[in-house]
Design a protein around this motif. Structure first.
Motif, PDB file in Angstrom:
ATOM      1  N   SER A 144      20.097 -39.425  47.907  1.00  0.00           N
ATOM      2  CA  SER A 144      18.741 -39.130  47.471  1.00  0.00           C
ATOM      3  C   SER A 144      18.484 -39.834  46.150  1.00  0.00           C
ATOM      4  O   SER A 144      19.422 -40.181  45.410  1.00  0.00           O
ATOM      5  CB  SER A 144      18.562 -37.616  47.271  1.00  0.00           C
ATOM      6  OG  SER A 144      17.345 -37.311  46.616  1.00  0.00           O
ATOM      7  N   LYS A 161      23.809 -34.219  45.518  1.00  0.00           N
ATOM      8  CA  LYS A 161      23.597 -35.619  45.888  1.00  0.00           C
ATOM      9  C   LYS A 161      24.384 -36.575  44.993  1.00  0.00           C
ATOM     10  O   LYS A 161      24.838 -37.624  45.454  1.00  0.00           O
ATOM     11  CB  LYS A 161      22.106 -35.940  45.864  1.00  0.00           C
ATOM     12  CG  LYS A 161      21.305 -35.198  46.944  1.00  0.00           C
ATOM     13  CD  LYS A 161      21.815 -35.507  48.349  1.00  0.00           C
ATOM     14  CE  LYS A 161      20.957 -34.857  49.422  1.00  0.00           C
ATOM     15  NZ  LYS A 161      21.402 -35.198  50.798  1.00  0.00           N
ATOM     16  N   ASP A 247      13.016 -46.415  48.282  1.00  0.00           N
ATOM     17  CA  ASP A 247      12.163 -45.555  47.470  1.00  0.00           C
ATOM     18  C   ASP A 247      10.949 -46.274  46.878  1.00  0.00           C
ATOM     19  O   ASP A 247      10.361 -45.801  45.910  1.00  0.00           O
ATOM     20  CB  ASP A 247      12.983 -44.960  46.337  1.00  0.00           C
ATOM     21  CG  ASP A 247      13.534 -46.031  45.386  1.00  0.00           C
ATOM     22  OD1 ASP A 247      13.294 -47.233  45.612  1.00  0.00           O
ATOM     23  OD2 ASP A 247      14.203 -45.662  44.398  1.00  0.00           O
TER      24      ASP A 247
END
Length: 253
Positions: A144, A161, A247
């Motif tokens: 993440s 994460k 992202d």
């Protein structure tokens, strides 16, 4: 080399919806035989139906992957039905409540760490003997943006994460001479239908809210799935221990 997965056995966890479903469908479209793992039996069945309806091969396994017995059953299904495990995608995960450490209960901490970090460890440990016997294998973890920074989630999720990224790098080093590659994607905001259970006015959500302006547009699950499939493919044969942000440049801000 080819990027296809004809005849290969692929386990995808959290495949009943979102990124996991998109990845399972994408692998099947390239010829993989997919084990669809999810806690939600209805969602897993829907994913299998989508794959088989398009002419692919898939089987569903349901259960809580933080339970060793469920993990053992999942791997046994892959071996018995499809002859082994060529690819493992540790995608299943849960969010925290965006809680700051001082507001994180034992229950929130333990559940998030168990699902997001311990479960991928258990499943990876279970598939390693089969990959080692075959002399090859690819593992892709869904980390993440919260694994790259401290401003994208609460204490439990952020820690889980970061831990998953550490596990990814450790596996890459430990098994790179034995034909096994381990990489991870680091998604930013993604349209998955997850509803956040936030405590209104709490310190964590209030603090984090000011940082989300840098996140950019949310991605579609298929965009995340494309990165997963690439990292598992022969086209990425010399990529090992990489953490790939998916992202829209958030990690670069």
């Amino acid at each position: 080399m080819t990027s296809g997965f004809d005849g290969r056995s692929v386990i995808v966890t959290g495949a009943g919806s979102g990124i996991g479903r998109a990845a399972a469908v994408a692998f099947a479209a390239q010829g993989a035989r997919v084990v669809v793992a999810d806690l939600n039996a209805e969602g897993a069945a829907e994913t299998v139906g989508t794959i088989t309806g398009a002419g692919g091969t898939a089987v569903a396994v349901t259960g809580d992957l933080s339970d060793q017995a469920v993990v053992d059953g999942l791997v046994a299904t892959a071996v018995e039905r499809f002859g082994g495990v060529d690819v493992l995608v540790n995608n299943a995960g849960i969010m925290d409540r965006m809680s700051a450490a001082g507001d994180t209960s034992d229950a929130e901490w333990e559940r998030v760490i168990r699902v997001n970090l311990t479960a991928p460890f258990l499943l990876t440990r279970a598939v390693l003997p089969h990959m080692l016997a075959a002399g090859r294998g690819a593992i892709v973890n869904t980390a993440s943006e919260a694994g790259l920074r401290g401003s994208a989630a609460g204490a439990a999720y952020t820690s889980s994460k970061h831990g998953l990224i550490g596990l990814t790098k450790s596996l890459a080093v430990m098994y790179r001479t034995q034909g096994i590659r381990t990489n991870a994607i680091a998604p930013g905001g993604t349209v998955t239908g997850i509803v956040l259970d936030l405590e209104e006015g709490a310190h964590g959500p209030a603090t984090l809210g000011g940082y989300f302006g840098n996140a950019g547009r949310a991605s579609e699950p298929e965009e995340q799935a494309a990165a997963i499939v690439f990292l598992a493919s022969d086209a990425a044969s010399n990529i090992n221990g990489a953490i790939l942000p998916v992202d829209n440049g958030w990690a670069a801000v």
